[in-house]
Scaffold this motif. Structure first.
Motif, mmCIF file in Angstrom:
data_model
loop_
_atom_site.group_PDB
_atom_site.id
_atom_site.type_symbol
_atom_site.label_atom_id
_atom_site.label_comp_id
_atom_site.label_asym_id
_atom_site.label_seq_id
_atom_site.Cartn_x
_atom_site.Cartn_y
_atom_site.Cartn_z
ATOM 1 N N ALA A 292 0.849 -1.097 0.071
ATOM 2 C CA ALA A 292 0.113 -0.209 0.205
ATOM 3 C C ALA A 292 0.542 1.375 0.136
ATOM 4 C CB ALA A 292 -0.698 -0.076 0.999
ATOM 5 N N LEU A 293 2.133 0.952 0.247
ATOM 6 C CA LEU A 293 2.901 2.351 1.200
ATOM 7 C C LEU A 293 3.418 2.677 -0.754
ATOM 8 C CD1 LEU A 293 4.171 4.415 3.149
ATOM 9 C CD2 LEU A 293 5.831 2.080 3.244
ATOM 10 N N ASP A 294 3.966 1.453 -1.446
ATOM 11 C CA ASP A 294 4.279 1.263 -1.897
ATOM 12 C C ASP A 294 3.435 2.303 -3.311
ATOM 13 O OD1 ASP A 294 7.061 -0.093 -1.646
ATOM 14 O OD2 ASP A 294 6.993 -1.894 -2.137
ATOM 15 N N LEU A 295 2.155 1.805 -3.272
ATOM 16 C CA LEU A 295 1.462 2.648 -4.245
ATOM 17 C C LEU A 295 1.722 3.796 -4.089
ATOM 18 C CD1 LEU A 295 -0.500 1.744 -6.389
ATOM 19 C CD2 LEU A 295 -2.071 1.360 -5.006
ATOM 20 N N ALA A 296 1.186 4.593 -2.817
ATOM 21 C CA ALA A 296 1.112 5.949 -2.555
ATOM 22 C C ALA A 296 2.292 6.439 -2.707
ATOM 23 C CB ALA A 296 1.233 5.693 -0.918
ATOM 24 N N HIS A 297 3.491 6.077 -2.605
ATOM 25 C CA HIS A 297 5.024 6.620 -3.272
ATOM 26 C C HIS A 297 5.063 6.847 -4.546
ATOM 27 C CE1 HIS A 297 7.417 5.760 1.240
ATOM 28 N NE2 HIS A 297 6.489 7.259 1.435
ATOM 29 N N GLU A 298 4.030 6.037 -5.202
ATOM 30 C CA GLU A 298 4.562 5.981 -6.634
ATOM 31 C C GLU A 298 3.735 7.014 -7.530
ATOM 32 O OE1 GLU A 298 3.077 2.151 -7.713
ATOM 33 O OE2 GLU A 298 4.750 0.974 -7.165
ATOM 34 N N GLY A 299 2.631 7.315 -6.244
ATOM 35 C CA GLY A 299 1.728 9.202 -6.315
ATOM 36 C C GLY A 299 0.564 9.004 -7.113
ATOM 37 N N GLY A 302 -5.866 7.988 -5.206
ATOM 38 C CA GLY A 302 -6.303 7.567 -4.262
ATOM 39 C C GLY A 302 -5.487 6.986 -3.234
ATOM 40 N N ALA A 303 -4.462 6.044 -2.790
ATOM 41 C CA ALA A 303 -4.112 5.731 -2.057
ATOM 42 C C ALA A 303 -3.356 6.664 -1.193
ATOM 43 C CB ALA A 303 -2.599 4.968 -2.705
ATOM 44 N N ARG A 304 -2.879 7.759 -1.895
ATOM 45 C CA ARG A 304 -1.911 8.819 -1.379
ATOM 46 C C ARG A 304 -3.703 9.703 0.494
ATOM 47 N NH1 ARG A 304 2.674 10.154 -2.915
ATOM 48 N NH2 ARG A 304 2.821 12.248 -1.878
ATOM 49 N N GLU A 305 -4.810 9.573 -0.838
ATOM 50 C CA GLU A 305 -6.010 10.355 -0.035
ATOM 51 C C GLU A 305 -6.114 9.327 1.605
ATOM 52 O OE1 GLU A 305 -7.319 13.258 0.144
ATOM 53 O OE2 GLU A 305 -8.569 12.782 1.613
ATOM 54 N N VAL A 306 -6.187 7.566 1.468
ATOM 55 C CA VAL A 306 -5.999 7.391 2.574
ATOM 56 C C VAL A 306 -5.087 7.463 3.561
ATOM 57 C CG1 VAL A 306 -6.287 4.801 3.441
ATOM 58 C CG2 VAL A 306 -7.109 5.216 1.046
ATOM 59 N N TYR A 307 -3.854 7.981 3.158
ATOM 60 C CA TYR A 307 -2.530 7.971 4.468
ATOM 61 C C TYR A 307 -3.123 9.279 4.848
ATOM 62 C CZ TYR A 307 0.319 3.940 3.446
ATOM 63 O OH TYR A 307 -0.057 2.361 3.217
ATOM 64 N N ALA A 308 -3.383 10.473 3.455
ATOM 65 C CA ALA A 308 -3.951 11.612 4.159
ATOM 66 C C ALA A 308 -4.574 11.779 5.959
ATOM 67 C CB ALA A 308 -4.411 12.250 3.163
ATOM 68 N N ARG A 309 -6.051 11.078 5.456
ATOM 69 C CA ARG A 309 -7.394 10.663 5.995
ATOM 70 C C ARG A 309 -6.622 9.843 7.354
ATOM 71 N NH1 ARG A 309 -12.009 7.420 6.228
ATOM 72 N NH2 ARG A 309 -13.062 8.112 7.589
ATOM 73 N N ALA A 310 -5.094 9.291 7.456
ATOM 74 C CA ALA A 310 -4.825 8.490 8.367
ATOM 75 C C ALA A 310 -4.590 9.331 9.210
ATOM 76 C CB ALA A 310 -3.898 7.547 8.049
ATOM 77 N N ASP A 341 6.138 10.755 5.817
ATOM 78 C CA ASP A 341 6.375 11.947 4.511
ATOM 79 C C ASP A 341 4.617 11.815 3.947
ATOM 80 O OD1 ASP A 341 6.297 9.164 3.709
ATOM 81 O OD2 ASP A 341 6.881 10.140 1.782
ATOM 82 N N LEU A 342 4.351 10.939 3.840
ATOM 83 C CA LEU A 342 2.683 11.099 3.740
ATOM 84 C C LEU A 342 1.222 11.495 4.504
ATOM 85 C CD1 LEU A 342 2.778 7.677 1.966
ATOM 86 C CD2 LEU A 342 2.831 8.999 0.614
ATOM 87 N N PHE A 343 1.570 11.611 5.447
ATOM 88 C CA PHE A 343 0.706 12.133 6.903
ATOM 89 C C PHE A 343 1.230 13.288 7.453
ATOM 90 C CE2 PHE A 343 0.339 7.083 8.631
ATOM 91 C CZ PHE A 343 1.601 7.808 9.434
ATOM 92 N N ALA A 344 2.573 13.314 7.938
ATOM 93 C CA ALA A 344 3.200 14.423 8.476
ATOM 94 C C ALA A 344 2.487 15.449 8.570
ATOM 95 C CB ALA A 344 4.425 14.400 8.009
ATOM 96 N N GLU A 345 1.883 15.809 7.487
ATOM 97 C CA GLU A 345 1.274 17.561 7.647
ATOM 98 C C GLU A 345 0.154 17.119 7.796
ATOM 99 O OE1 GLU A 345 1.915 19.126 2.781
ATOM 100 O OE2 GLU A 345 -0.767 20.091 3.348
#
Ligand code: ZN
Length: 392
Positions: A292-299, A302-310, A341-345
């Motif tokens: 899942a992390l790889d998919l988000a890191h690939e940009g 949808g995956a990035r949004e899941v991490y943002a919500r987390a 890096d995907l959810f720090a902000e």
């Protein structure tokens, strides 16, 4: 099987003596007057408590060798813990692995071992634990010092005083009398504690919590955990449960949590929740958290949004801790930091929005702590039991 008679009693018979020893462990070398200042005990009480600890070899006087003076016992000499005086074993149990460390009395790791867990059956897990402990006891023989205790750290609802794992979701255990069973199979005195609480003890004594009277450790990964230190004490709660920010409900209409409620931080931000949501949102059947992390890191948006919500859920959970207890510092750790890096902000923003007034001044730090550090925390709980005269 080894007998518990191999272990010895620590020569500190009062809570003050345990407190003095712990202070030297965290801050030493210290002179007796420095110990008195830190513990707020009288100089006479410190001198009285330190003497038997030196005689038994647990504390050393830091004598100035160059001066070659018969200065032993001079109050001005700093004292420090003799780490080599005793050994301890710490085991961290996860759903798929046992991580064990052999440490000295200063909780320095001497040997570390990992073994995979293929089943969650308590008998089989116990047999693997006993074999791993036996390996470390054999290693300990090489140091010529006794192992004085075993600490086991398990996630979930753990009653340390009773030595019972009440409920551990990842191991699927209910009411397992782990301390008693492990003591029978290893011959060692056993301390069983919640894994995040054990990690918090190590952070309080040796890590980012040294010198702080109020702080929290928040762990992200397979679960969302939180260890709390209030007025210098690790909080266990009246029933062994405290700091469960993983089950703070932040969205009543949110996803179902394994605890039976909806919208808990854990149901949004734990690894399995993220994996499930990434599959649902992207349609990609990611195998695990790493995928899942790889998919988000690939940009993948949808995956990035899941991490943002987390991240938002974690930030709101941390703000809840800050609003209730006002800690000086919150230390974020756990294997979930790989996604930081995907959810720090989002963590920062949600924390700032939800923290009330001066509670927002709390210093939020991240600190990667590998599983050996959690096992070290388990060893720290064994040291704590060994040096405490009053409890457990
Ligand atoms: Zn829950």
């Amino acid at each position: 099987m080894r007998s518990t008679s191999r272990t010895e009693a620590f020569p500190a018979h009062t809570p003050a003596a345990s407190q003095i020893f712990t202070t030297v462990l965290s801050h030493g070398p210290l002179t007796r007057s420095e110990i008195a200042a830190r513990t707020r005990l009288s100089a006479a009480a410190v001198t009285k408590a330190v003497r038997p600890l030196i005689e038994a070899g647990y504390l050393l006087e830091d004598v100035d060798e160059d001066a070659r003076q018969p200065s032993l016992g001079r109050p001005a000499n700093p004292v420090l813990v003799d780490g080599g005086r005793a050994l301890f074993i710490g085991v961290k149990m996860t759903g798929d692995e046992l991580i064990a460390v052999l440490t000295d009395l200063c909780c320095r790791i001497r040997v570390a071992r990992h073994v995979p867990l293929t089943t969650h059956d308590p008998k089989a897990v116990l047999a693997s634990t006993a074999a791993l402990v036996q390996e470390l006891l054999t290693e300990a023989d090489g140091f010529g010092v006794r192992v004085q205790g075993l600490g086991i750290a398990v996630s979930g609802d753990v009653d340390r005083a009773a030595g019972v794992v009440r409920y551990s979701p990842f191991l699927e255990w209910r009411d397992v009398p782990l301390a008693e069973l492990a003591a029978m199979t290893t011959g060692l005195p056993v301390t069983v504690d919640n894994d995040v609480r054990a990690l918090t003890v190590a952070e309080q004594w040796f890590g980012a919590g040294v010198g702080l009277s109020d702080f929290a450790v928040v762990t992200v990964g397979a679960g969302i955990g939180c260890g709390l230190v209030v007025h210098g004490q690790v909080v266990s709660g009246a029933h062994g449960v405290a700091g469960e920010i993983g089950h703070v409900a932040i969205d009543p209409a949110g996803p179902l949590c394994h605890c039976g409620n909806r919208g808990c931080v854990e149901a949004i931000a734990a690894d399995s929740a993220i994996v499930g949501k990434v599959r649902e949102v992207t349609g990609v059947q990611v195998a695990d958290a790493a995928a899942a992390l790889d998919l988000a890191h690939e940009g993948d948006p949808g995956a990035r949004e899941v991490y943002a919500r987390a991240g938002e859920a974690i930030g709101r959970g941390i703000a809840t801790v800050a609003n209730l207890l006002g800690p000086e510092r919150v230390i974020i750790s756990g294997e979930g930091l790989a996604a930081y890096d995907l959810f720090a902000e989002q963590i920062r923003d949600a924390f700032a929005a939800a923290a009330f007034g001066s509670a927002a001044r709390c210093d939020v730090q991240t600190r990667p702590l590998p599983f050996e550090e959690w096992a070290r925390g388990a060893a720290a709980t064994a040291i704590q039991s060994f040096i405490r005269s009053d409890t457990y």
